[in-house]
Design a protein around this motif. Structure first.
Motif, PDB file in Angstrom:
ATOM      1  N   ARG A  82       0.997  -1.309  -0.041  1.00  0.00           N
ATOM      2  CA  ARG A  82      -0.182   0.243   0.378  1.00  0.00           C
ATOM      3  C   ARG A  82       0.736   1.402  -0.162  1.00  0.00           C
ATOM      4  O   ARG A  82       1.111   2.275  -1.016  1.00  0.00           O
ATOM      5  CB  ARG A  82      -0.730   0.222   0.867  1.00  0.00           C
ATOM      6  CG  ARG A  82      -1.721   1.151   1.507  1.00  0.00           C
ATOM      7  CD  ARG A  82      -1.897   0.926   2.922  1.00  0.00           C
ATOM      8  NE  ARG A  82      -0.903   1.044   3.435  1.00  0.00           N
ATOM      9  CZ  ARG A  82      -1.108   0.836   5.032  1.00  0.00           C
ATOM     10  NH1 ARG A  82      -2.236  -0.063   5.559  1.00  0.00           N
ATOM     11  NH2 ARG A  82       0.074   0.842   5.821  1.00  0.00           N
ATOM     12  N   TYR A  84       3.850   1.959  -0.661  1.00  0.00           N
ATOM     13  CA  TYR A  84       4.838   1.754  -1.952  1.00  0.00           C
ATOM     14  C   TYR A  84       3.701   2.757  -3.366  1.00  0.00           C
ATOM     15  O   TYR A  84       4.090   2.962  -4.217  1.00  0.00           O
ATOM     16  CB  TYR A  84       5.560   0.650  -2.670  1.00  0.00           C
ATOM     17  CG  TYR A  84       6.248  -0.172  -1.909  1.00  0.00           C
ATOM     18  CD1 TYR A  84       7.273   0.639  -1.032  1.00  0.00           C
ATOM     19  CD2 TYR A  84       7.057  -1.700  -1.892  1.00  0.00           C
ATOM     20  CE1 TYR A  84       8.572  -0.070  -0.139  1.00  0.00           C
ATOM     21  CE2 TYR A  84       7.617  -1.889  -0.695  1.00  0.00           C
ATOM     22  CZ  TYR A  84       8.302  -1.270  -0.817  1.00  0.00           C
ATOM     23  OH  TYR A  84       9.453  -2.568   0.593  1.00  0.00           O
ATOM     24  N   LYS A  85       2.665   1.952  -3.335  1.00  0.00           N
ATOM     25  CA  LYS A  85       1.659   2.517  -4.011  1.00  0.00           C
ATOM     26  C   LYS A  85       1.328   4.034  -3.824  1.00  0.00           C
ATOM     27  O   LYS A  85       1.500   4.870  -5.191  1.00  0.00           O
ATOM     28  CB  LYS A  85       0.755   1.913  -4.738  1.00  0.00           C
ATOM     29  CG  LYS A  85       1.192   0.266  -4.960  1.00  0.00           C
ATOM     30  CD  LYS A  85       0.037  -0.273  -5.014  1.00  0.00           C
ATOM     31  CE  LYS A  85      -0.299  -1.973  -5.366  1.00  0.00           C
ATOM     32  NZ  LYS A  85       0.991  -1.752  -6.810  1.00  0.00           N
ATOM     33  N   ALA A  88       4.209   6.480  -4.537  1.00  0.00           N
ATOM     34  CA  ALA A  88       4.563   6.298  -6.312  1.00  0.00           C
ATOM     35  C   ALA A  88       3.541   8.152  -6.386  1.00  0.00           C
ATOM     36  O   ALA A  88       3.158   8.741  -7.234  1.00  0.00           O
ATOM     37  CB  ALA A  88       3.881   5.023  -7.277  1.00  0.00           C
ATOM     38  N   LEU A  89       1.615   7.863  -5.708  1.00  0.00           N
ATOM     39  CA  LEU A  89       1.060   8.495  -6.609  1.00  0.00           C
ATOM     40  C   LEU A  89       1.354   9.997  -6.118  1.00  0.00           C
ATOM     41  O   LEU A  89       1.198  11.130  -6.828  1.00  0.00           O
ATOM     42  CB  LEU A  89       0.116   7.899  -5.299  1.00  0.00           C
ATOM     43  CG  LEU A  89      -1.463   8.689  -5.708  1.00  0.00           C
ATOM     44  CD1 LEU A  89      -1.985   7.650  -7.452  1.00  0.00           C
ATOM     45  CD2 LEU A  89      -2.616   8.747  -5.018  1.00  0.00           C
ATOM     46  N   GLY A 159      -2.908   4.948 -14.945  1.00  0.00           N
ATOM     47  CA  GLY A 159      -2.141   4.086 -14.416  1.00  0.00           C
ATOM     48  C   GLY A 159      -2.001   3.964 -13.038  1.00  0.00           C
ATOM     49  O   GLY A 159      -2.345   3.195 -12.281  1.00  0.00           O
ATOM     50  N   LEU A 160      -2.231   5.525 -12.388  1.00  0.00           N
ATOM     51  CA  LEU A 160      -2.545   5.981 -11.167  1.00  0.00           C
ATOM     52  C   LEU A 160      -3.452   5.941 -10.961  1.00  0.00           C
ATOM     53  O   LEU A 160      -3.753   5.567  -9.515  1.00  0.00           O
ATOM     54  CB  LEU A 160      -2.615   7.175 -11.332  1.00  0.00           C
ATOM     55  CG  LEU A 160      -0.438   8.177 -12.166  1.00  0.00           C
ATOM     56  CD1 LEU A 160      -0.712  10.065 -11.076  1.00  0.00           C
ATOM     57  CD2 LEU A 160       0.577   7.193 -11.008  1.00  0.00           C
ATOM     58  N   ASN A 162      -5.305   3.165 -11.310  1.00  0.00           N
ATOM     59  CA  ASN A 162      -5.077   2.063 -11.175  1.00  0.00           C
ATOM     60  C   ASN A 162      -3.903   1.430  -9.276  1.00  0.00           C
ATOM     61  O   ASN A 162      -4.462   0.335  -9.094  1.00  0.00           O
ATOM     62  CB  ASN A 162      -3.932   1.060 -12.229  1.00  0.00           C
ATOM     63  CG  ASN A 162      -5.619   0.515 -13.191  1.00  0.00           C
ATOM     64  OD1 ASN A 162      -6.003  -0.542 -12.698  1.00  0.00           O
ATOM     65  ND2 ASN A 162      -5.577   0.792 -14.475  1.00  0.00           N
ATOM     66  N   ILE A 163      -2.949   2.058  -9.870  1.00  0.00           N
ATOM     67  CA  ILE A 163      -2.277   2.235  -8.358  1.00  0.00           C
ATOM     68  C   ILE A 163      -3.158   2.521  -7.144  1.00  0.00           C
ATOM     69  O   ILE A 163      -2.754   1.484  -5.846  1.00  0.00           O
ATOM     70  CB  ILE A 163      -1.008   2.831  -8.455  1.00  0.00           C
ATOM     71  CG1 ILE A 163       0.045   2.565  -9.425  1.00  0.00           C
ATOM     72  CG2 ILE A 163      -0.456   3.917  -7.591  1.00  0.00           C
ATOM     73  CD1 ILE A 163       0.687   3.467 -10.030  1.00  0.00           C
ATOM     74  N   ILE A 164      -4.342   3.936  -7.490  1.00  0.00           N
ATOM     75  CA  ILE A 164      -4.758   4.366  -6.438  1.00  0.00           C
ATOM     76  C   ILE A 164      -5.264   2.837  -5.395  1.00  0.00           C
ATOM     77  O   ILE A 164      -5.857   2.803  -4.108  1.00  0.00           O
ATOM     78  CB  ILE A 164      -5.349   5.129  -6.127  1.00  0.00           C
ATOM     79  CG1 ILE A 164      -5.706   5.592  -4.567  1.00  0.00           C
ATOM     80  CG2 ILE A 164      -6.534   5.596  -6.968  1.00  0.00           C
ATOM     81  CD1 ILE A 164      -5.977   7.111  -4.444  1.00  0.00           C
ATOM     82  N   ALA A 167      -3.143  -0.173  -4.034  1.00  0.00           N
ATOM     83  CA  ALA A 167      -3.567   0.388  -2.864  1.00  0.00           C
ATOM     84  C   ALA A 167      -4.473   0.734  -1.553  1.00  0.00           C
ATOM     85  O   ALA A 167      -4.263  -0.079  -0.594  1.00  0.00           O
ATOM     86  CB  ALA A 167      -2.986   2.037  -2.683  1.00  0.00           C
ATOM     87  N   ARG A 245     -12.068   2.186 -11.634  1.00  0.00           N
ATOM     88  CA  ARG A 245     -10.716   1.419 -12.410  1.00  0.00           C
ATOM     89  C   ARG A 245     -11.318   1.192 -13.318  1.00  0.00           C
ATOM     90  O   ARG A 245     -10.983   0.854 -14.494  1.00  0.00           O
ATOM     91  CB  ARG A 245     -10.232   0.244 -11.307  1.00  0.00           C
ATOM     92  CG  ARG A 245      -8.794  -0.398 -12.068  1.00  0.00           C
ATOM     93  CD  ARG A 245      -8.811  -1.971 -11.496  1.00  0.00           C
ATOM     94  NE  ARG A 245      -8.132  -2.717 -11.784  1.00  0.00           N
ATOM     95  CZ  ARG A 245      -8.524  -3.979 -12.042  1.00  0.00           C
ATOM     96  NH1 ARG A 245      -9.265  -4.513 -11.031  1.00  0.00           N
ATOM     97  NH2 ARG A 245      -7.864  -4.857 -12.742  1.00  0.00           N
TER      98      ARG A 245
END
Length: 295
Positions: A82, A84-85, A88-89, A159-160, A162-164, A167, A245
């Motif tokens: 969580r 790490y993601k 990046a966000l 992509g973000l 998906n990342i959130i 997470a 998403r």
């Protein structure tokens, strides 16, 4: 503040339910529903007494069955995943919005210079007809550049989205494992856990009636799931997040509706705050576990 929060957007997480979101008006209603659930969960997330007592019973059962070490290991894994993601966000989302805004400003400045006067977008038909042929060509070229820039922006920011989501899903797995005995056992054994299992567990914790009975036959806890924290609102938030998403991955809706991006920016902020609230719950329940393993 608790109550029946179910609506047209929270009765399924299947891809088929996206049909209700394809219109701009529906998306606005969707975001309004998300706003309500966000407010309710955030307002109740620190009402921890009953949930904490429930978790202590789960922890005792895990210890008695020698599952606690595996449980702690999985908590640590999903906490790191969580974080790490989210890192990046935090780094790239502001930059993407800043760079996209700058690109639009550059296109506008180039057009103003080439046409000899400021042109606002979208340009209305009367203003467009008043331009010379060459000026009209320049406006059309600028519009193409704007559309290309927007499409590229959506493609990258997807992509973000998906990342959130992932997470948030890690946070929801932790919340489910802390609150549900059956889920905690699966979690401790590192079993594959599907989206639907996470959503249904959150709904169970939120007392959302799904089947003929709300009693969990496998639960060893006394008193059932009855918390001041509004897990129904959290379950709904999971439903909204997975639909955001899927809407980004499976549809062209965002590519064709540039005016909704202020709402998407708010979505990022609110979902991030929900994740932070879940971290508060986690920290309280696991405060007697070493930080390097549980946070």
């Amino acid at each position: 503040m608790k109550g029946n929060l179910q609506n047209a957007f929270t009765n399924s997480i299947g891809p088929g339910s996206l049909s209700k979101l394809r219109k701009k008006g529906a998306f606005s209603n969707f975001m309004e529903s998300f706003q309500k659930d966000y407010e309710i969960f955030v307002a109740t997330h620190d009402k921890l007494d009953s949930f904490f007592e429930h978790y202590k019973l789960i922890q005792k059962q895990l210890m008695d069955r020698e599952l606690i070490d595996n449980f702690i290991e999985r908590i640590g894994f999903h906490s790191k995943l969580r974080d790490y993601k989210i890192s990046a966000l935090d780094e790239y989302l502001p930059k993407l919005y800043f760079e996209y805004t700058n690109r639009l400003e550059e296109i506008a400045e180039d057009l103003t210079r080439d046409v000899g006067r400021a042109v606002s977008f979208p340009i209305d038909e009367q203003q467009f007809e008043a331009l010379t042929d060459r000026q009209q060509e320049l406006v059309l070229e600028a519009e193409e550049r704007i559309q290309l820039s927007y499409s590229q922006f959506v493609g990258v920011i997807s992509g973000l989205i998906n990342i959130i989501f992932f997470a948030f899903e890690s946070s929801c797995k932790i919340s489910c494992s802390i609150g549900c005995w059956e889920f905690a056992v699966l979690f401790s054994k590192n079993s594959i856990i599907q989206h639907n299992s996470i959503w249904k567990t959150l709904r169970k914790l939120g007392k959302v009636v799904e089947e003929k009975t709300t009693q969990c036959g496998r639960c060893l806890m006394d008193g059932g799931c009855d918390f001041e924290i509004d897990f129904e609102a959290l379950a709904n938030s999971y439903c909204y997040a997975i639909k955001m998403r899927m809407l980004m991955d499976y549809e062209i809706f965002f590519y064709e509706n540039s005016e909704i991006w202020n709402k998407v920016e708010e979505y990022f902020k609110k979902l991030r705050e929900i994740i932070d609230c879940q971290k508060v719950i986690q920290s309280k329940c696991l405060e007697n576990i070493p930080n390097d393993r549980a946070n």
